[in-house]
Motif scaffolding. Structure first.
Motif, PDB file in Angstrom:
ATOM      1  N   THR A   1     -64.582 -58.084  16.317  1.00  0.00           N
ATOM      2  CA  THR A   1     -63.973 -57.681  17.568  1.00  0.00           C
ATOM      3  C   THR A   1     -63.761 -58.697  18.540  1.00  0.00           C
ATOM      4  O   THR A   1     -64.799 -59.184  18.967  1.00  0.00           O
ATOM      5  CB  THR A   1     -64.601 -56.361  17.828  1.00  0.00           C
ATOM      6  N   ARG A   2     -62.450 -58.931  19.119  1.00  0.00           N
ATOM      7  CA  ARG A   2     -62.284 -59.642  20.154  1.00  0.00           C
ATOM      8  C   ARG A   2     -61.945 -59.008  21.411  1.00  0.00           C
ATOM      9  O   ARG A   2     -60.983 -58.073  21.435  1.00  0.00           O
ATOM     10  CB  ARG A   2     -61.150 -60.561  19.921  1.00  0.00           C
ATOM     11  N   VAL A   3     -62.529 -59.219  22.542  1.00  0.00           N
ATOM     12  CA  VAL A   3     -62.368 -58.384  23.615  1.00  0.00           C
ATOM     13  C   VAL A   3     -62.112 -59.307  24.934  1.00  0.00           C
ATOM     14  O   VAL A   3     -62.565 -60.587  25.152  1.00  0.00           O
ATOM     15  CB  VAL A   3     -63.665 -57.369  23.979  1.00  0.00           C
ATOM     16  N   TYR A   4     -61.021 -58.793  25.737  1.00  0.00           N
ATOM     17  CA  TYR A   4     -60.768 -59.487  26.926  1.00  0.00           C
ATOM     18  C   TYR A   4     -61.184 -58.335  28.052  1.00  0.00           C
ATOM     19  O   TYR A   4     -60.640 -57.316  28.023  1.00  0.00           O
ATOM     20  CB  TYR A   4     -59.208 -59.602  26.962  1.00  0.00           C
ATOM     21  N   LEU A   5     -61.873 -58.827  28.909  1.00  0.00           N
ATOM     22  CA  LEU A   5     -62.501 -57.758  29.875  1.00  0.00           C
ATOM     23  C   LEU A   5     -61.895 -58.220  31.396  1.00  0.00           C
ATOM     24  O   LEU A   5     -61.828 -59.483  31.500  1.00  0.00           O
ATOM     25  CB  LEU A   5     -64.268 -58.026  30.212  1.00  0.00           C
ATOM     26  N   ASP A   6     -61.185 -57.160  31.982  1.00  0.00           N
ATOM     27  CA  ASP A   6     -60.641 -57.648  33.310  1.00  0.00           C
ATOM     28  C   ASP A   6     -61.790 -57.975  34.298  1.00  0.00           C
ATOM     29  O   ASP A   6     -62.782 -57.431  34.048  1.00  0.00           O
ATOM     30  CB  ASP A   6     -59.360 -56.677  33.464  1.00  0.00           C
TER      31      ASP A   6
END
Length: 146
Positions: free
Chosen positions: A2-7
Motif C-alpha cells: 500500500t502506497r500512501v501520501y500524507l498531507d
C-alpha cells in the motif's frame, strides 16, 4: 504494498491541542500509520509540495519532525507540467490550490491513499479514483482488509 501520501495536516496533527478528542484520536491513528511506514508495512510518498510547505513552517520542532519522515519516503514526486495542469483541473472543482497540488502529486505517484485531517478536502475528493481519507478511517480500512 500500500502506497500512501500524507498531507501536511497529518505531520502537524501531533503538535495540535491533544485535549480535543477528535485531535487526540487522529494523532493516535497517525502514530500507527507512521509506525507502519517505519517498519515498511506501507510505502510513503514525498513531494516537492510537502517539502515546500514544510520549509515555511515557523515551528522548528514540527519542521524537523516532518522532515525526518519525508526522508524515509521511498518515492519523491517533483511537480511538473502534468501535475500543475491536473492541479488546475482540481481547483476548478473547488479544491484549494495547495491541496490540489497534493492530490495531483498523490495521483502521479499512483498512491492508494491520500491521508488528511482536512474534512473539506475529503468531501471534495469523493469522486476521484484516489481514496482521500481521514487517518482514523485509514486504520479501520487497513485493519478490516487484513
Amino acid at each position: 504494498m500500500t502506497r500512501v501520501y500524507l498531507d501536511t495536516s497529518i505531520y502537524n496533527r501531533p503538535f495540535d491541542d491533544q485535549t480535543q478528542p477528535k485531535i487526540f484520536l487522529e494523532t493516535q491513528a497517525i502514530i500507527l500509520i507512521l509506525q507502519m511506514i517505519e517498519v515498511r508495512l506501507i510505502e510513503l510518498v514525498n513531494s516537492s509540495v510537502l517539502e515546500y510547505e514544510n520549509s515555511r513552517n515557523p515551528f522548528v520542532v514540527n519542521q524537523q519532525s516532518m522532515e525526518r519522515y519525508l526522508q524515509i519516503a521511498t518515492l519523491r514526486v517533483l511537480v511538473d507540467e502534468n501535475i500543475k495542469n491536473r492541479a488546475e483541473q482540481l481547483e476548478q472543482q473547488g479544491i484549494k490550490s495547495i491541496d490540489a497540488l497534493h492530490v495531483a502529486c498523490a495521483e502521479a505517484s499512483q498512491s492508494d491513499y491520500l491521508i488528511t485531517c482536512d474534512r473539506r478536502l475529503i468531501n471534495r475528493c469523493q469522486n476521484l479514483s484516489l481514496t482521500v481519507i481521514n487517518p482514523n478511517n485509514f486504520i479501520f480500512e487497513v485493519e478490516n482488509g487484513n
